[in-house]
Write a protein that holds these residues in place. Structure first.
Motif, short mmCIF file in Angstrom:
data_model
loop_
_atom_site.label_atom_id
_atom_site.label_comp_id
_atom_site.label_asym_id
_atom_site.label_seq_id
_atom_site.Cartn_x
_atom_site.Cartn_y
_atom_site.Cartn_z
N ILE A 1 10.07 9.01 10.40
CA ILE A 1 9.29 8.11 11.23
C ILE A 1 8.46 7.19 10.34
CG2 ILE A 1 7.54 7.97 13.06
CD1 ILE A 1 8.41 10.83 13.85
N GLY A 2 8.44 5.91 10.66
CA GLY A 2 7.72 4.94 9.85
C GLY A 2 6.22 5.16 9.85
N ASN A 3 5.57 4.84 8.73
CA ASN A 3 4.11 4.95 8.64
C ASN A 3 3.45 4.04 9.66
OD1 ASN A 3 4.51 6.72 6.54
ND2 ASN A 3 4.09 5.21 4.95
N THR A 4 2.41 4.56 10.30
CA THR A 4 1.81 3.89 11.46
C THR A 4 0.29 3.90 11.37
OG1 THR A 4 3.65 4.77 12.78
CG2 THR A 4 1.80 3.81 13.98
N THR A 5 -0.34 2.80 11.77
CA THR A 5 -1.79 2.73 11.90
C THR A 5 -2.14 2.61 13.38
OG1 THR A 5 -2.05 1.63 9.76
CG2 THR A 5 -3.89 1.47 11.29
N THR A 6 -3.02 3.48 13.85
CA THR A 6 -3.45 3.42 15.25
C THR A 6 -4.87 2.85 15.32
OG1 THR A 6 -4.40 5.65 15.26
CG2 THR A 6 -2.05 5.44 15.78
N GLY A 7 -5.25 2.42 16.54
CA GLY A 7 -6.56 1.82 16.71
C GLY A 7 -7.23 2.23 17.99
#
Length: 372
Positions: free
Chosen positions: A341-347
């Motif tokens: 799974i691709g690296n992800t930034t949440t907010g």
């Protein structure tokens, strides 16, 4: 070659959509339409994700989320039959979209105890006309049910913590499918282009925010339109090259109940900034009259956009392996897929809140088919 390898191709592509972009789960393939004669299949896929994140400032910097993605099980069934030499039909039962997120208790993470679930089921009826030149057209209707619930307990960068819950009733919507295909059986060639329409839903929803109150509303959204381009062709004796491109209009999808928008300043529970394109390429090989094998690769671009905390997965890369055993009228197919799974930034409210890096998932698929 066509008879033995077709099911391997289908299972490689089916497991290839497990944990795909957005909340895509089945891939909405119509390959059953191209089976020979009368055909019945049952399939199941078990998916075990490992999805963890780490908070960043100002959200308890460095605190881990724990594994937030429970394992899930997806099933499907399909039946195809000929009416005459030119006309045939198919019925397909699947779970096209789904999401399940559960932040564990006791981690100290800013979203601890938050959870959400989105489920869907669809029944698709298709009719196909094939002429003697190998061209065919097909289309039909899809009836789809959806259901969702969420509990969002977030520490926010500004203001008090948010304690929100929503429970949405089951709702049914109707869409359509249309496509065109070309086949050349002597070289196992088939190319198909399929359009799946969006399906509109208006779901009765009860929302509650501690300290604000509750609200009964109707949440309107559409599960997205999509296009599947799929192909296969013989490249040598008993060897098949196959693949596909799937585009899904996720940029138009937003699950945004009224009260949640109000208390978060316009945020959605679940939404995506960009469409998702999934590329798949594989090769199948018939080993003998009973056994065939296949392998495929899949790819989705990492967009590097800011994602919601109920959908932290940005792009993917995967490899799938499948094998089919055929005896008489029966076929048993198994498939295994590893997804990075691709690296992800949440907010939260537009502020970067956590990094979800180095995550993966494993999918195991199984299918039993019978030819009448």
């Amino acid at each position: 070659m066509k008879l033995y390898l077709k099911s391997v191709t289908v299972l490689c592509l089916a497991t290839g959509t497990a944990h795909a972009g957005g909340i895509d789960r089945s891939g909405q393939s119509v390959d059953v339409l191209f089976e020979d004669g009368r055909y019945l299949e049952f399939s199941a896929v078990s998916v075990s994700p490992d999805l963890t994140g780490e908070a960043r400032a100002p959200f308890a910097n460095g605190t881990g989320s724990g594994d937030i993605a429970p394992s899930y099980f997806r099933y499907g069934a399909a039946y195809k039959a000929d009416i005459n030499d030119n006309w045939s039909y198919a019925l397909i039962l699947d779970e096209p979209f789904g999401a399940d997120v559960d932040y564990p208790l006791g981690t100290g993470y800013f979203a601890s105890t938050s959870d959400a679930e989105f489920t869907s089921q669809a029944l698709t009826g298709l009719l196909r006309y094939k002429d003697d030149s190998g061209f065919s057209v097909y289309g039909g209707l899809r009836i789809q049910s959806v259901e969702a619930n969420a509990s969002v307990n977030f520490v926010r960068p500004v203001g008090p913590p948010l304690f929100y819950s929503a429970d949405a009733d089951v709702h049914y919507g109707v869409g359509y499918v249309a496509g065109v295909a070309y086949e050349k059986p002597e070289i196992a060639l088939r190319v198909s282009l399929t359009y799946n329409s969006e399906i509109s839903h208006s779901v009765d929803t009860v929302e509650n925010v501690i300290g604000v109150g509750s609200l009964s509303t109707s949440t309107e959204f559409e599960t997205p339109q999509s296009v599947n381009l799929e192909f296969q062709t013989g490249v040598a004796a008993d060897t098949l090259l196959f693949g596909g491109v799937r585009w899904v209009d996720w940029s138009d999808f937003a699950l945004d109940p009224s009260l949640y928008q109000t208390v978060t300043g316009g945020s959605a529970l679940l939404s995506y900034e960009e469409d998702v394109v999934t590329y798949t390429l594989g090769i199948g090989r018939r080993l003998n009259e009973n056994w065939s094998v296949a392998a495929s690769l899949a790819y989705e671009e990492n967009t590097q956009n800011l994602f919601t905390n109920l959908g932290p997965a940005d792009g993917q890369e995967s490899i799938s392996l499948a094998a089919i055993y055929s005896q008489g009228n029966y076929e048993i197919t198994t498939g295994l897929r590893y997804i990075r799974i691709g690296n992800t930034t949440t907010g939260v409210s537009g502020t970067p809140a956590a990094n979800f890096d180095d995550n993966d998932a494993i999918a195991l698929g199984f299918k039993v088919a019978y030819r009448f």
